[in-house]
Design an enzyme around this catalytic site. Structure first.
Site, short mmCIF file in Angstrom:
data_model
loop_
_atom_site.label_atom_id
_atom_site.label_comp_id
_atom_site.label_asym_id
_atom_site.label_seq_id
_atom_site.Cartn_x
_atom_site.Cartn_y
_atom_site.Cartn_z
N ASP A 94 0.54 -1.59 0.33
CA ASP A 94 0.25 0.43 0.03
C ASP A 94 1.06 1.05 0.16
O ASP A 94 0.60 2.22 -1.06
CB ASP A 94 -0.63 0.50 1.62
CG ASP A 94 -1.21 1.27 1.28
OD1 ASP A 94 -2.85 1.72 0.93
OD2 ASP A 94 -0.86 2.14 2.33
N ALA A 122 -3.85 3.68 -1.01
CA ALA A 122 -3.92 2.56 -2.03
C ALA A 122 -4.76 1.29 -2.01
O ALA A 122 -4.99 0.84 -3.11
CB ALA A 122 -2.45 2.56 -2.52
N ASP A 123 -4.57 0.59 -0.75
CA ASP A 123 -5.33 -1.27 -0.71
C ASP A 123 -6.95 -0.78 -1.32
O ASP A 123 -7.68 -1.26 -1.89
CB ASP A 123 -4.98 -1.50 0.51
CG ASP A 123 -3.46 -2.33 1.05
OD1 ASP A 123 -3.42 -2.55 -0.25
OD2 ASP A 123 -3.44 -2.58 1.66
N LEU A 124 -7.43 0.48 0.13
CA LEU A 124 -9.03 0.24 -0.11
C LEU A 124 -9.52 0.87 -1.53
O LEU A 124 -10.15 0.23 -1.75
CB LEU A 124 -9.37 0.99 0.92
CG LEU A 124 -9.32 1.24 2.87
CD1 LEU A 124 -9.14 2.44 3.51
CD2 LEU A 124 -9.94 -0.33 3.08
N GLY A 127 -9.37 -1.36 -3.74
CA GLY A 127 -10.87 -2.42 -3.79
C GLY A 127 -12.23 -2.11 -4.37
O GLY A 127 -12.60 -2.34 -4.47
#
Length: 399
Positions: free
Chosen positions: A143, A171-173, A176
């Site tokens: 991330d 970045a991860d969220l 998703g």
């Protein structure tokens, strides 16, 4: 009524955060999500902190935050028998979601080309750090690496200070959310054409795709935006201000809000200044305007100032800590804090998918699965395997 994705089955080979977040959203919108985990250990986030202890055992709050409402089966993807199980399950699935390093699943015979042979309508989403092609394709990343390379970290931080990462794994969220969009749009395309597809999504691409306004300013002006803290590069006022009681408030106004804001702060000369009524002039005189607003707002307590802004229809909001957000009257009234019952830890609160439907049931909020909880059920119900066949696979450590 039903939920909008009731007839969709997703075979989820992913782990950690971005893709599990996407599949959890779709699960709570009605999709059946079969999460494939490693026997014995499962998704590595099952061991992540913080661990929640209950009468029946412990579970990771991290894992529970991204894996609600799914089924869990355990399959050893390194074994030929395990690979064959996944192939058979994928033949019945609408979607396969994976975030393995580039080339890994091809070696296992679980890539799109192989799985789509028996399921031409399959939507197959590969989420990798840098994509399936390009010079960075083999690189690894997390991330914060994608935040750094994608530009958001360069934009975040106080004036004159160093780069700062946001307080959430942005970045991860957001990856998703991009993945969920990819799945839904691909399913709509399949509905129109009958054909499935392969989606090559790069988390790095996803961050570049968020640059939006910063990119537009660069394309238009050649500007590399500096770090401005909470201030907006093209709008004044749009910033956080410290109030008399030490609490903070964010004010973001357009031209129509300038006069009422000045009036409620007692800055009547500025309220009547025709030049300052235009944002372009306020941006030009940013330092002067921000200094005056900071001094005036600093004479009021936060809640008092917010009430004055509400009455004058000036957009402003208190900067709330997480505990304040999760106990906020509006958050609670909107049902944005709910609860599920977990067999190991008991009642546990969670933040639900934030949609309210008319014509469908609202998204569900169900507990995350125990490791391998649904293995026997899925193999028997979907593949018609007998108890003896399932037991033999377990003895061979395939499941």
């Amino acid at each position: 009524m039903t939920r909008p994705l009731e007839n969709i089955t997703i075979l989820d080979l992913s782990r950690v955060l971005a893709c599990p977040f996407a599949s959890m959203i779709l699960a709570e919108l009605g999709a059946t999500v079969i999460k494939v985990e490693q026997p014995g250990a499962g998704d590595e986030t099952r061991s992540f902190e913080p661990q929640v202890e209950g009468e029946g055992g412990t579970e990771s709050a991290y894992y529970m935050a991204f894996n609600r409402s799914k089924q869990s089966i355990t399959v050893n993807l390194r074994s030929p028998e395990g690979q064959e199980l996944v192939r058979k399950l994928s033949a019945q699935a609408d979607v396969v979601l994976e975030n393995f390093p580039v080339g890994t699943l091809k070696r296992y015979g679980l890539d799109y080309a192989r799985l789509s042979e028996h399921n031409p309508g399959l939507v197959y989403v590969s989420c990798t750090g840098f994509g399936m092609t390009g010079p960075y394709a083999p690189r690894k990343g997390y991330d914060t690496v994608f935040q750094a390379m994608g530009g958001i970290m360069s934009l975040t931080g106080e004036r004159g200070g160093g780069p700062v990462k946001p307080g959430l794994p942005v970045a991860d969220l957001t990856s998703g959310l991009w993945v969920a969009i990819a799945i839904l749009s691909s399913l709509m395309g399949r509905h129109a054409t009958g054909k499935g597809c392969h989606v090559d999504f790069s988390m790095f691409d996803g961050q570049v795709g968020l640059l939006s306004l910063a990119a537009a300013r660069f394309f238009a002006l050649g500007e590399v935006p500096p770090r401005l803290g909470t201030e907006h590069p093209g709008r004044v006022p749009s910033a956080a201000f410290r109030c008399r009681d030490g609490k903070w408030v964010q004010v973001t106004g357009s031209d129509q809000h300038w006069k009422p804001l000045c009036d409620l702060l007692g800055l009547h000369d500025w309220a009547e200044d025709p030049a300052l009524s235009r944002n372009i002039e306020r941006v030009r005189r940013r330092e002067e305007v921000m200094a005056a607003l900071s001094a005036a707002i600093g004479q009021l307590d936060r809640d008092e100032f917010c009430r004055l802004c509400d009455a004058a229809k000036v957009p402003a909001g208190p900067i709330l800590n997480v505990d304040e957000v999760l106990t906020n009257e509006h958050v609670l009234a909107r049902g944005m804090v709910r609860e599920f019952d977990h067999p190991q830890v008991g009642a546990f609160k969670a933040v639900p998918v934030p949609f309210k439907f008319s014509g469908y049931d609202d998204p569900s909020l169900a507990r995350p699965p125990l490791l391998g909880e649904h293995t026997d059920q899925v193999l028997a119900g979907r593949l018609g395997m007998t108890r003896e066949q399932i037991a033999a696979l377990r003895d061979k450590q395939v499941i």
